[in-house]
Design an enzyme around this catalytic site. Structure first.
Site, PDB file in Angstrom:
ATOM      1  N   GLU A 124      -9.106  -5.170  -9.641  1.00 44.46           N
ATOM      2  CA  GLU A 124      -8.819  -5.150  -8.200  1.00 44.46           C
ATOM      3  C   GLU A 124      -8.532  -3.740  -7.721  1.00 44.46           C
ATOM      4  O   GLU A 124      -8.908  -3.353  -6.622  1.00 44.46           O
ATOM      5  CB  GLU A 124      -7.627  -6.066  -7.882  1.00 44.46           C
ATOM      6  CG  GLU A 124      -7.435  -6.338  -6.387  1.00 44.46           C
ATOM      7  CD  GLU A 124      -6.663  -5.272  -5.624  1.00 44.46           C
ATOM      8  OE1 GLU A 124      -6.794  -5.212  -4.396  1.00 44.46           O
ATOM      9  OE2 GLU A 124      -5.939  -4.472  -6.260  1.00 44.46           O
TER      10      GLU A 124
ATOM     11  N   ASP B 110      -4.740  -5.826 -13.360  1.00 42.98           N
ATOM     12  CA  ASP B 110      -4.723  -4.371 -13.565  1.00 42.98           C
ATOM     13  C   ASP B 110      -3.713  -3.698 -12.641  1.00 42.98           C
ATOM     14  O   ASP B 110      -3.322  -4.257 -11.608  1.00 42.98           O
ATOM     15  CB  ASP B 110      -6.123  -3.761 -13.361  1.00 42.98           C
ATOM     16  CG  ASP B 110      -6.692  -3.998 -11.966  1.00 42.98           C
ATOM     17  OD1 ASP B 110      -6.412  -5.050 -11.366  1.00 42.98           O
ATOM     18  OD2 ASP B 110      -7.411  -3.115 -11.462  1.00 42.98           O
TER      19      ASP B 110
HETATM   20 ZN    ZN Z   1      -2.446  -5.248  -5.711  1.00 40.12          ZN
END
Ligand code: ZN
Length: 405
Positions: free
Chosen positions: A149, A78
């Site tokens: 993340e 992401d």
């Molecule tokens: Zn990163």
């Protein structure tokens, strides 16, 4: 030009064009793309959804001795949101300019690294070196492409590490992201600072705005803010005076929230202030004591609560001769003429979940002579820097994966 482009660069640009942008990442397209990459590698591939719709893609190249602790090459899929009006080019076009600078969200953070792992292994396989198929590594190599993340990893790596799948992977060492360096050296991160989001509540005597009331919320709030700001100034000065210190060595403080009040002539019964504080692993206790001291000194009844309080002291040993994984990594870098700067990562990455398990983990994104543009407008990476990173991983990966027990 386009005809002569290195296939690894073309592959990288293809990955950047997949809109895995928060808050609604296109994980479906991304997963399909990664499954195709696994096929090219001849790797086993599994998709693990700890949370429905948020897939981690795990590729595995079994080693000659699968009983040995394995190598994990991790990256997140992401990317953070964009403000397209501030970009020179469409942030998902992977536009390459005449200088070879490739623009796009994720070019630095961290789609570059994900592709560099894949392309380094492809290169090793072509050369007959270990990487599945004919020539194998001694140890098993896993590549994990994890979601979420950028939202703290709670629904990505944070969950994955608790699965049976992860336990079976038997990880001995992990590589993950670092960030760019503006000099010729490259940064490697062996730990990270701990984010504390602190909301401090100051109660006080309410009343009419025309009086000299005692014990008011505002006085306490002012004292608290002054304590934090004076300490902020002190840490800033400490860093400015010692060029060896980086953000990872000091405590940063930012005032990020103010809450309270009803109207101008009413002294409120409570006011609160919020701070984003980032603390190096070695300074957790010291800061906790300071915080308690400040709250006590600023007046009666002050309390605090945390939006987030990470207490991670685990760091990976990055001293020569003390951790064989570090030695293998460092000597591979040396062989490639890479000068390393060892630092504590100033923000938070998925490696916190890995280090917590006692696994060695290094944050490394081989981008030197490059402005630090993660999460910024006009994020880009030069194709030559990108290609050099592949060469570097083609040295690091076998150094780790063929490390004799
Ligand atoms: Zn990163």
């Amino acid at each position: 030009m386009a005809d002569e482009e290195h296939p690894a660069v073309t592959n990288f640009r293809k990955y950047v064009r997949i809109k895995t942008v928060q808050p609604k990442p296109d994980y479906a397209t991304c997963t399909t793309y990664l499954q195709g990459q696994a096929e090219e590698l001849g790797a086993e591939c599994q998709v693990v959804e700890c949370v429905p719709g948020k897939p981690a893609v795990i590729m595995t190249l079994p080693g000659e001795d699968p009983s040995l602790p394995a190598v994990l090459l991790n990256s997140h899929t992401d990317v953070v949101p964009v403000f397209p009006e501030h970009w020179k080019y469409d942030p998902f076009s992977a536009h390459k300019d005449e200088a070879g600078d490739i623009y796009g969200r994720g070019t630095q953070d961290m789609k570059c690294v994900g592709i560099q792992y894949l392309e380094a292994i492809k290169r090793l396989q072509k050369g007959g070196g270990g990487g599945g198929g004919g020539g194998r590594f001694l140890r098993t190599v896993h590549l994990s492409f994890v979601p979420e993340e950028e939202l703290g990893g709670l629904q990505g790596m944070g969950r994955l590490v608790h699965t049976e799948t992860f336990k079976r992977m038997n990880i001995g060492v992990a590589l993950d992201e670092g960030y760019a360096s503006t000099t010729d050296a490259m940064k490697v991160f062996y730990g990270q600072r701990n984010p504390w989001w602190i909301l401090i509540k100051c109660p006080g005597q309410p009343g009419h705005g025309s009086q000299f009331l005692q014990d008011t919320a505002g006085e306490k709030l002012a004292k608290i803010i002054n304590f934090f700001m004076a300490f902020r100034e002190q840490e800033l000065r400490r860093m400015e005076e010692d060029p060896k210190l980086t953000l990872g060595d000091v405590i940063t403080i930012n005032l990020t929230k103010l809450e309270g009040g009803v109207q101008f002539n009413v002294v409120p019964a409570e006011l609160s202030v919020g701070f984003d504080v980032r603390i190096p692993p070695s300074q957790i206790e010291v800061f906790q004591e300071r915080l308690d001291g400040w709250c006590k000194e600023a007046g009666e009844g002050i309390t605090y609560e945390f939006g987030q309080k990470v207490m991670e002291k685990a760091v990976t040993c990055a001293e020569d001769g003390k951790n064989p994984w570090w030695d293998a990594f460092a000597s591979a870098c040396k062989k490639m003429g890479v000068v390393l700067e060892k630092e504590i990562f100033p923000a938070s990455t998925d490696m916190k979940y890995i280090r917590r398990l006692g696994i060695s983990a290094l944050g490394f994104s081989p981008m030197n002579n490059t402005p630090v543009l993660l999460h910024d407008h006009n994020e880009y990476l030069n194709e030559q820097v990108f290609l050099r990173g592949i060469e570097i991983y083609a040295e690091i990966i076998p150094a780790l994966a063929n490390l004799r027990p």
